[in-house]
Write a protein that holds these residues in place. Structure first.
Motif, mmCIF file in Angstrom:
data_model
loop_
_atom_site.group_PDB
_atom_site.id
_atom_site.type_symbol
_atom_site.label_atom_id
_atom_site.label_comp_id
_atom_site.label_asym_id
_atom_site.label_seq_id
_atom_site.Cartn_x
_atom_site.Cartn_y
_atom_site.Cartn_z
ATOM 1 N N LEU A 271 20.078 3.588 13.371
ATOM 2 C CA LEU A 271 19.688 2.866 12.168
ATOM 3 C C LEU A 271 20.436 1.539 12.188
ATOM 4 C CD1 LEU A 271 19.904 4.816 8.864
ATOM 5 C CD2 LEU A 271 21.250 2.772 9.111
ATOM 6 N N GLY A 272 19.755 0.441 11.885
ATOM 7 C CA GLY A 272 20.393 -0.878 11.905
ATOM 8 C C GLY A 272 21.056 -1.168 10.572
ATOM 9 N N LEU A 273 22.384 -1.228 10.581
ATOM 10 C CA LEU A 273 23.086 -1.383 9.294
ATOM 11 C C LEU A 273 22.777 -2.714 8.619
ATOM 12 C CD1 LEU A 273 26.584 0.168 10.067
ATOM 13 C CD2 LEU A 273 24.700 1.175 8.794
ATOM 14 N N GLU A 274 22.751 -3.817 9.390
ATOM 15 C CA GLU A 274 22.440 -5.111 8.788
ATOM 16 C C GLU A 274 21.072 -5.084 8.133
ATOM 17 O OE1 GLU A 274 23.884 -4.783 11.706
ATOM 18 O OE2 GLU A 274 25.471 -6.279 11.933
ATOM 19 N N ARG A 275 20.125 -4.453 8.818
ATOM 20 C CA ARG A 275 18.755 -4.429 8.294
ATOM 21 C C ARG A 275 18.649 -3.585 7.036
ATOM 22 N NH1 ARG A 275 14.898 -4.494 13.625
ATOM 23 N NH2 ARG A 275 15.594 -6.549 14.325
ATOM 24 N N VAL A 276 19.334 -2.447 7.034
ATOM 25 C CA VAL A 276 19.316 -1.601 5.835
ATOM 26 C C VAL A 276 19.974 -2.339 4.671
ATOM 27 C CG1 VAL A 276 20.233 0.503 4.801
ATOM 28 C CG2 VAL A 276 19.195 0.593 7.065
ATOM 29 N N LEU A 277 21.087 -3.019 4.957
ATOM 30 C CA LEU A 277 21.767 -3.768 3.884
ATOM 31 C C LEU A 277 20.857 -4.854 3.321
ATOM 32 C CD1 LEU A 277 25.341 -3.995 5.424
ATOM 33 C CD2 LEU A 277 24.723 -2.841 3.287
ATOM 34 N N LEU A 278 20.126 -5.513 4.203
ATOM 35 C CA LEU A 278 19.209 -6.569 3.760
ATOM 36 C C LEU A 278 18.076 -5.979 2.914
ATOM 37 C CD1 LEU A 278 18.772 -9.579 3.958
ATOM 38 C CD2 LEU A 278 17.508 -9.224 6.080
ATOM 39 N N ALA A 279 17.549 -4.843 3.346
ATOM 40 C CA ALA A 279 16.475 -4.197 2.581
ATOM 41 C C ALA A 279 16.989 -3.764 1.209
ATOM 42 C CB ALA A 279 15.912 -3.004 3.351
ATOM 43 N N LEU A 280 18.215 -3.240 1.163
ATOM 44 C CA LEU A 280 18.812 -2.836 -0.121
ATOM 45 C C LEU A 280 18.975 -4.041 -1.039
ATOM 46 C CD1 LEU A 280 21.582 -0.361 1.050
ATOM 47 C CD2 LEU A 280 19.629 0.212 -0.401
ATOM 48 N N GLU A 281 19.442 -5.130 -0.442
ATOM 49 C CA GLU A 281 19.663 -6.374 -1.175
ATOM 50 C C GLU A 281 18.344 -6.853 -1.804
ATOM 51 O OE1 GLU A 281 22.701 -8.142 -0.999
ATOM 52 O OE2 GLU A 281 21.869 -9.624 -2.387
ATOM 53 N N ARG A 282 17.258 -6.739 -1.030
ATOM 54 C CA ARG A 282 15.959 -7.200 -1.547
ATOM 55 C C ARG A 282 15.415 -6.261 -2.602
ATOM 56 N NH1 ARG A 282 13.135 -9.686 3.715
ATOM 57 N NH2 ARG A 282 14.694 -11.299 4.056
ATOM 58 N N GLU A 283 15.722 -4.956 -2.454
ATOM 59 C CA GLU A 283 15.253 -4.002 -3.460
ATOM 60 C C GLU A 283 16.011 -4.184 -4.771
ATOM 61 O OE1 GLU A 283 15.414 0.079 -2.360
ATOM 62 O OE2 GLU A 283 13.549 0.009 -1.214
ATOM 63 N N GLN A 284 17.315 -4.438 -4.654
ATOM 64 C CA GLN A 284 18.140 -4.583 -5.866
ATOM 65 C C GLN A 284 18.982 -5.829 -5.748
ATOM 66 O OE1 GLN A 284 20.411 -0.840 -6.063
ATOM 67 N NE2 GLN A 284 18.916 -0.146 -4.563
ATOM 68 N N PRO A 285 18.378 -6.993 -6.039
ATOM 69 C CA PRO A 285 19.140 -8.230 -5.900
ATOM 70 C C PRO A 285 20.350 -8.219 -6.841
ATOM 71 C CG PRO A 285 16.823 -8.676 -6.352
ATOM 72 C CD PRO A 285 17.024 -7.216 -6.568
ATOM 73 N N ARG A 286 21.380 -8.922 -6.460
ATOM 74 C CA ARG A 286 22.603 -9.079 -7.263
ATOM 75 C C ARG A 286 23.369 -7.779 -7.480
ATOM 76 N NH1 ARG A 286 19.155 -12.678 -9.416
ATOM 77 N NH2 ARG A 286 18.369 -11.306 -11.029
ATOM 78 N N ARG A 287 23.094 -6.767 -6.672
ATOM 79 C CA ARG A 287 23.910 -5.568 -6.745
ATOM 80 C C ARG A 287 25.302 -5.951 -6.237
ATOM 81 N NH1 ARG A 287 24.079 -0.628 -3.077
ATOM 82 N NH2 ARG A 287 23.971 -2.333 -1.618
#
Lengths: 391, 216
Positions: free
Chosen positions: A315-331
């Motif tokens: 699993l690509g950690l950077e990619r998952v973090l980016l997807a999370l960021e887009r799902e919940q901006p400003r988390r």
């Protein structure tokens, strides 16, 4: 004043990345969640060196041109690992042969590749993944696939899907079509790139009346209900065996309750040369590229003198973090802090208070000198923390 | 509103624009806003849950590769030059043009293009040119220009050019002649790798409809 040489001190090479406090904390948290998950599924962590002999890494696949390569002072060719599957295969085949099979291993590691950083890819990126070595059974493959679903769920992604294909479908198809070897490679590349225009051109040349059936198979997507369709479209022993294997895997997936996350996509082939059976990729609708990839590989361990089937994913950690960021901006990445400030003469009390707060598990920042309340307020505010002031 | 339900389509400005809009209209997508002659580059069709991005043809593969657009309509010439990581789903048939090697008429009459040693080749498409000459086993010096490539051989900047031709008029007007065809290009339907997976239920039916229109 500033020539190129001087300025290099302030830069990092293209494709590399610094992790600042908030980001680093998010990454660490994700790693902890995944390490805990893999552990409770019975997987054990291993760590391998970032640098390996080049010939070890090229035993896995032929992406040598993408690797960072260099020589040690004895002139031996070394390289930075481009993925973890090959180093773990080497480790297992050389150090873990006596352990009870199958082996279940996991890793959290940085890997390196000279990708074009303009394509949104880093040259150092971080992976979390598992390898199950010593079994290729339907139950083993299903376990790893179910764990991939659980991993994406544990990351906190709201929306994601996995697509799964099988190398046997492609092989069965080219056998059934009776393609000559050179056309097989050409078709493989076109299918892998999903260049359906090229696929159709190749089939026009070689497939004759079987063309439509072949195109339909390569575009077939859905749940396990599409498997009988596959058997109707293309006969042959190899295809039947593959369908039986997929049916078995899906019956186990139903047991894990993860069937709904997985779409069969019979045109899916992954780029890495070592896959021999089921292959899969994970996607978030928030991101334009896959966040997870894996599959079963039958021959890689044999290259290290220990022929064993295996299956795994990364699993690509950077990619998952980016997807999370887009799902919940400003988390927010960082947890709240308590700032302990104090007036002159109250140092010891402040230390005692800070120790108590830390014992309670509160993130506590203790002032390094006595200060006025207004200064302490400003310090706490800039750290977005709560102030406790001993005046 | 779930992101999964929306479909974003990238359309090329310029020569392929009207054929592309016409195709979308024929498969039943709302195109009313696209036909207004405005300067807007982004349109939203709430009811059909479709967004349109209008951009330069050369930028379409980028929008699609990053997932800013789910699908795009763009010439094969551009796909081939950019080598982006996108899925090529369908040949749309329109926008026919060819990549060719061309030289001044009077030179071509006396000299075979294959007999040059390290010729200078002017082009807007360095990757296409490089690949072609490499496949011929020829070493060339590629000179990248941004337009009016046909000028280069006339003023001694290059011995030959690699360019796109549709009717061949520009070549004739500049007294150039085609000496080799590299390949023919038409417009293609491309898709983002992830959209193809997560928005399959929107992309596949659309693909089928477009196929019917293109075939019919």
């Amino acid at each position: 004043m500033s020539n190129g040489k001087e300025r290099a001190y302030f830069q990092i090479p293209p494709g590399m990345k610094d992790w600042l406090p908030g980001e680093a904390e998010k990454k660490r948290r994700l790693e902890n969640v995944l390490a805990d998950l893999f552990s409770v599924w019975g997987y054990r962590e291993v760590i391998t060196p970032a640098i390996e002999y080049l010939e070890v890494l090229t035993a896995g696949h032929n992406q040598e041109e993408m690797m960072y390569k260099f020589f040690d002072h004895q002139g031996r060719a070394l390289a930075l690992r481009p993925d973890m599957t090959t180093p773990i295969a080497r480790l297992a085949a050389t150090r873990l042969k006596q352990e009870p099979l199958p082996l279940r291993l996991f890793y959290l590691a940085g890997v390196f590749g000279q990708e074009d950083p303009q394509k949104g890819r880093q040259r150092e990126y971080h992976q979390a993944g598992v390898e199950l070595i010593g079994s290729g059974s339907g139950a083993a493959v299903a376990e790893v696939l179910a764990l991939a679903v659980e991993a994406l769920r544990a990351c906190g992604l709201k929306e994601f899907t996995l697509s799964a294909g099988h190398v046997g479908v492609f092989n069965g198809l080219v056998d059934w079509l009776g393609l000559p070897p050179e056309a097989r490679q050409e078709l493989r590349e076109a299918v892998q790139a999903r260049n359906f225009v090229a696929v159709e051109l190749i089939l026009n040349r070689y497939a004759g009346s079987q063309k439509e059936a072949a195109l339909t198979i390569l575009r077939l997507r859905g749940g396990r209900e599409i498997l009988p369709r596959l058997k109707e479209l293309a006969a042959g022993e190899a295809m039947e065996a593959t369908v039986a294997e997929l049916e078995e895997i899906f019956s186990f997936l139903a047991g894990y309750g993860v069937e709904d996350y997985i779409t069969l996509d019979l045109g899916l082939l992954r780029g890495l040369g070592y896959y021999t059976g089921l292959v899969f990729e994970g996607f978030s609708p928030a991101l334009g590229y896959p966040i997870l990839g894996g599959g079963s590989y039958g021959h890689l361990l044999g290259r290290f003198g220990w022929p064993q089937p295996a299956v795994g994913f990364a699993l690509g950690l950077e990619r998952v973090l980016l997807a999370l960021e887009r799902e919940q901006p400003r988390r927010s990445g960082e947890g709240k802090i308590v700032y302990v400030g104090y007036a002159p003469g109250r140092e010891k009390e402040a230390i005692a208070l800070a120790l108590r707060l830390r014992e309670e598990g509160k993130r506590t920042v203790l002032a390094v000198a006595a200060e006025e309340k207004a200064v302490a307020e400003e310090q706490a505010r800039r750290r977005r923390g709560e102030l406790v002031y001993l005046g | 509103m779930s992101e999964q339900k929306w479909l974003t389509i990238a359309l090329p400005k310029g020569t392929l624009f009207s054929s592309s809009v016409e195709l979308l209209a024929r498969v039943g997508l709302p195109v009313g806003q696209l036909q207004e002659n405005g300067r807007r580059l982004f349109f939203v069709e709430e009811e059909a849950k479709v967004r349109y991005i209008i951009c330069r043809p050369t930028d379409i593969p980028t929008f699609v590769e990053y997932g800013a657009a789910d699908i795009g309509l763009v010439g094969k010439d551009i796909i081939e030059e950019q080598e982006k990581d996108v899925y090529e789903l369908l040949d749309l048939g329109y926008g026919y043009c060819r990549f060719v090697v061309a030289m001044p008429e009077e030179v071509a009459a006396v000299q075979d293009w294959r007999e040059y040693h390290l010729p200078r080749v002017a082009t807007k498409f360095p990757r296409v040119a490089e690949k072609f000459f490499a496949a011929q086993g020829m070493q060339v010096e590629i000179i990248k220009l941004h337009g009016n490539v046909e000028l280069a051989p006339l003023v001694g900047l290059a011995e030959m050019i690699v360019d796109l031709v549709s009717t061949g008029r520009t070549l004739r007007e500049n007294r150039l002649v085609e000496v080799a065809e590299i390949f023919a290009a038409t417009a293609r339907l491309i898709a983002n790798r992830v959209s193809y997976q997560v928005k399959g239920e929107r992309i596949m039916p659309l693909l089928e409809k477009i196929k019917e229109v293109v075939a019919g």
